[in-house]
Scaffold this motif. Sequence first.
Motif, mmCIF file in Angstrom:
data_model
loop_
_atom_site.group_PDB
_atom_site.id
_atom_site.type_symbol
_atom_site.label_atom_id
_atom_site.label_comp_id
_atom_site.label_asym_id
_atom_site.label_seq_id
_atom_site.Cartn_x
_atom_site.Cartn_y
_atom_site.Cartn_z
ATOM 1 N N HIS A 1 33.992 36.852 51.417
ATOM 2 C CA HIS A 1 33.244 38.012 51.890
ATOM 3 C C HIS A 1 34.166 39.222 51.855
ATOM 4 N N ASN A 2 33.833 40.129 50.955
ATOM 5 C CA ASN A 2 34.681 41.287 50.695
ATOM 6 C C ASN A 2 34.952 42.108 51.955
ATOM 7 N N MET A 3 33.922 42.727 52.504
ATOM 8 C CA MET A 3 34.135 43.694 53.580
ATOM 9 C C MET A 3 34.410 43.064 54.948
ATOM 10 N N GLY B 1 27.227 42.769 53.331
ATOM 11 C CA GLY B 1 27.191 42.175 51.987
ATOM 12 C C GLY B 1 27.149 43.209 50.871
ATOM 13 N N HIS B 2 27.745 42.852 49.737
ATOM 14 C CA HIS B 2 27.790 43.774 48.597
ATOM 15 C C HIS B 2 26.402 44.080 48.079
ATOM 16 N N ILE B 3 25.522 43.079 47.992
ATOM 17 C CA ILE B 3 24.186 43.343 47.426
ATOM 18 C C ILE B 3 23.407 44.342 48.275
ATOM 19 N N LEU C 1 24.730 32.662 45.280
ATOM 20 C CA LEU C 1 26.088 32.960 45.738
ATOM 21 C C LEU C 1 26.630 34.173 45.001
ATOM 22 N N ASP C 2 26.923 35.232 45.760
ATOM 23 C CA ASP C 2 27.713 36.327 45.212
ATOM 24 C C ASP C 2 29.160 35.847 45.323
ATOM 25 N N GLY C 3 29.602 35.228 44.241
ATOM 26 C CA GLY C 3 30.956 34.652 44.218
ATOM 27 C C GLY C 3 31.894 35.513 43.397
ATOM 28 N N ALA C 4 31.779 36.830 43.579
ATOM 29 C CA ALA C 4 32.672 37.757 42.864
ATOM 30 C C ALA C 4 34.110 37.228 42.918
ATOM 31 N N ARG C 5 34.499 36.710 44.104
ATOM 32 C CA ARG C 5 35.868 36.196 44.281
ATOM 33 C C ARG C 5 35.846 34.712 44.663
ATOM 34 N N VAL C 6 34.981 33.959 44.015
ATOM 35 C CA VAL C 6 34.858 32.545 44.405
ATOM 36 C C VAL C 6 36.120 31.749 44.037
ATOM 37 N N ARG D 1 43.919 49.558 46.085
ATOM 38 C CA ARG D 1 42.520 49.928 46.351
ATOM 39 C C ARG D 1 41.582 48.751 46.135
ATOM 40 N N SER D 2 41.839 47.992 45.081
ATOM 41 C CA SER D 2 40.954 46.862 44.757
ATOM 42 C C SER D 2 41.642 45.972 43.732
ATOM 43 N N ASP D 3 41.162 44.734 43.629
ATOM 44 C CA ASP D 3 41.661 43.873 42.546
ATOM 45 C C ASP D 3 40.934 44.180 41.234
ATOM 46 N N PRO E 1 27.937 42.330 31.922
ATOM 47 C CA PRO E 1 28.989 43.347 31.978
ATOM 48 C C PRO E 1 29.613 43.518 33.360
ATOM 49 N N THR E 2 28.800 43.377 34.416
ATOM 50 C CA THR E 2 29.344 43.606 35.773
ATOM 51 C C THR E 2 28.785 42.590 36.762
ATOM 52 N N GLY E 3 29.484 42.485 37.868
ATOM 53 C CA GLY E 3 29.005 41.623 38.945
ATOM 54 C C GLY E 3 27.700 42.137 39.510
ATOM 55 N N SER E 4 27.577 43.447 39.583
ATOM 56 C CA SER E 4 26.334 44.025 40.122
ATOM 57 C C SER E 4 25.151 43.620 39.255
ATOM 58 N N MET E 5 25.339 43.660 37.932
ATOM 59 C CA MET E 5 24.224 43.266 37.061
ATOM 60 C C MET E 5 23.905 41.771 37.229
ATOM 61 N N LEU F 1 24.613 34.450 49.898
ATOM 62 C CA LEU F 1 25.888 34.390 50.621
ATOM 63 C C LEU F 1 26.976 35.017 49.763
ATOM 64 N N GLU F 2 28.037 35.474 50.403
ATOM 65 C CA GLU F 2 29.148 36.109 49.673
ATOM 66 C C GLU F 2 30.431 35.342 50.001
ATOM 67 N N ASN F 3 31.073 34.788 48.980
ATOM 68 C CA ASN F 3 32.267 33.967 49.199
ATOM 69 C C ASN F 3 33.274 34.233 48.078
ATOM 70 N N VAL G 1 40.054 50.831 56.822
ATOM 71 C CA VAL G 1 40.576 50.922 55.453
ATOM 72 C C VAL G 1 40.735 49.512 54.882
ATOM 73 N N ARG G 2 40.872 49.456 53.560
ATOM 74 C CA ARG G 2 40.986 48.154 52.910
ATOM 75 C C ARG G 2 42.203 48.124 51.996
ATOM 76 N N PHE G 3 42.964 47.043 52.073
ATOM 77 C CA PHE G 3 44.073 46.771 51.158
ATOM 78 C C PHE G 3 43.676 45.516 50.368
ATOM 79 N N SER H 1 36.646 40.167 36.230
ATOM 80 C CA SER H 1 37.354 41.449 36.234
ATOM 81 C C SER H 1 37.971 41.797 37.586
ATOM 82 N N LYS H 2 38.013 40.829 38.513
ATOM 83 C CA LYS H 2 38.658 41.124 39.803
ATOM 84 C C LYS H 2 40.003 40.389 39.828
ATOM 85 N N GLY H 3 40.182 39.452 40.752
ATOM 86 C CA GLY H 3 41.478 38.786 40.834
ATOM 87 C C GLY H 3 41.904 38.090 39.558
HETATM 88 N N1 TLP Z 1 33.349 45.176 44.624
HETATM 89 C C1 TLP Z 1 34.104 46.402 44.479
HETATM 90 C C2 TLP Z 1 33.382 47.578 45.129
HETATM 91 O O1 TLP Z 1 32.101 47.687 44.611
HETATM 92 C C3 TLP Z 1 33.291 47.488 46.627
HETATM 93 C C4 TLP Z 1 35.467 46.199 45.085
HETATM 94 O O2 TLP Z 1 36.344 47.037 44.819
HETATM 95 O O3 TLP Z 1 35.654 45.237 45.835
HETATM 96 N N2 TLP Z 1 30.110 41.377 44.700
HETATM 97 C C5 TLP Z 1 31.206 41.624 45.416
HETATM 98 C C6 TLP Z 1 31.503 40.758 46.594
HETATM 99 C C7 TLP Z 1 32.075 42.663 45.059
HETATM 100 O O4 TLP Z 1 33.144 42.889 45.798
HETATM 101 C C8 TLP Z 1 31.768 43.449 43.932
HETATM 102 C C9 TLP Z 1 32.632 44.633 43.550
HETATM 103 C C10 TLP Z 1 30.613 43.148 43.201
HETATM 104 C C11 TLP Z 1 29.787 42.107 43.627
HETATM 105 C C12 TLP Z 1 30.189 43.949 41.999
HETATM 106 O O5 TLP Z 1 31.018 43.805 40.920
HETATM 107 P P1 TLP Z 1 31.070 44.942 39.778
HETATM 108 O O6 TLP Z 1 32.003 45.998 40.301
HETATM 109 O O7 TLP Z 1 31.597 44.213 38.598
HETATM 110 O O8 TLP Z 1 29.686 45.441 39.595
#
Ligand code: TLP
Length: 359
Positions: A157-159, A101-103, A186-191, A24-26, A75-79, A153-155, A335-337, A217-219
């Motif tokens: 890019h999740n979706m 984009g996630h934001i 940079l939203d570098g959640a997965r940079v 579902r997700s990393d 605590p989170t990427g969103s914050m 920018l998102e790098n 769908v996403r893998f 908390s991802k990869g």
């Molecule tokens: N992504 C999650 C879901 O919210 C979609 C996931 O399972 O991929 N930026 C990007 C690019 C993200 O993918 C995510 C989380 C966030 C920010 C937010 O991170 P968290 O979940 O720590 O708030």
Amino acid sequence: MYSRAEVQAQAAETTKPFPAVDLRSDTVTRPTPEMRRAMFEAEVGDDVYGEDPTINKLEHRAAEIFARDAAIFVPTGSMGNSIAIKIHTRPGQEIICEERGHIFNYEMATLASFSGCMVRPIYSELGILHWEQVKKKIAGPTYYLAQTGLLSLENTHNMAGGTVYPTEVAEEICDRAHERGIPVHLDGARVFNAATALGKPVAEITKKFDSVMFCLSKGLGAPVGSMLVGSRDFIDQARKYRKALGGGMRQAGILAAAGLIALEKMPARLHEDHANAKFLAAELSKIPGLKIDPATVQTNILIVDISGTNLASNDFTRRLAEKGLLIGSVNNEIVRFVTHMDVDRAACERAIQIVREVV
Ligand code: TLP
């Protein structure tokens, strides 16, 4: 992405007696034994007083690795994204980002409720924006137009399928935006996945951004936490907004201890997740009814169009889940893998087998 009922149904699947393959997700990774030991032994203090030695060490190392003045644990990427947006913008401004984009899509419109901004989205098939597109969306100087306060920018890019910005493309956007006085976040959640795919250090691929958020908390496998990095002044401001959002934690060194291991050790194994994702893409592309171009898979995310199966994506994911494979539904047809450290090649082979059975 998921309704509450779906999340509960999927969670119920994970407690079934056979081991589910969870793609579902990393974000679903469990902390390694080494992380748990480090958490148990972590030296801690009150981080709101700046006295947690393990948090301080993590922030120091993150700043060093990104070659920046300072960093802050959130605590989170969103914050992290919300704080960065708040610092860079003023109410009534626009933020340019890619349409998926996630934001824009998955942060509960915090950029509107917390920062008073709205999004001027741009669609790009692979999620990668180019200056030529961006420049057309920057507001002109007319006094009654909402001004562009930020580019984000998102790098990777999740979706758009874990796609990676070529460094020169991102740098051109930063340079041209800066000439106009517009900051770039940079939203570098997965940079680190991006850096692995490019074979370059994160410091090099992010150096022109005004601020970077990345997730532990991802990869990278930490149980909780993200970081913001930037200038000293930016991080000083971030500390205030983190507190305002309720993110001032106390003995957070328990979390930072796992975060340090994530930061120091886990980037070196991300190429395994990328190889597994490429394997999945190659195999899925051979299954009739599924549409994915393996050539576009650069990191650990696969976005797959299942409209050719005549199954709605919720039906599709439910049928997979009944057989022990969990994936995410993005919309009715997509769908996403996502591969990660808790799924090895054998688990990916089992995933393919289950998809074949269902389709
Ligand atoms: N992504 C999650 C879901 O919210 C979609 C996931 O399972 O991929 N930026 C990007 C690019 C993200 O993918 C995510 C989380 C966030 C920010 C937010 O991170 P968290 O979940 O720590 O708030």
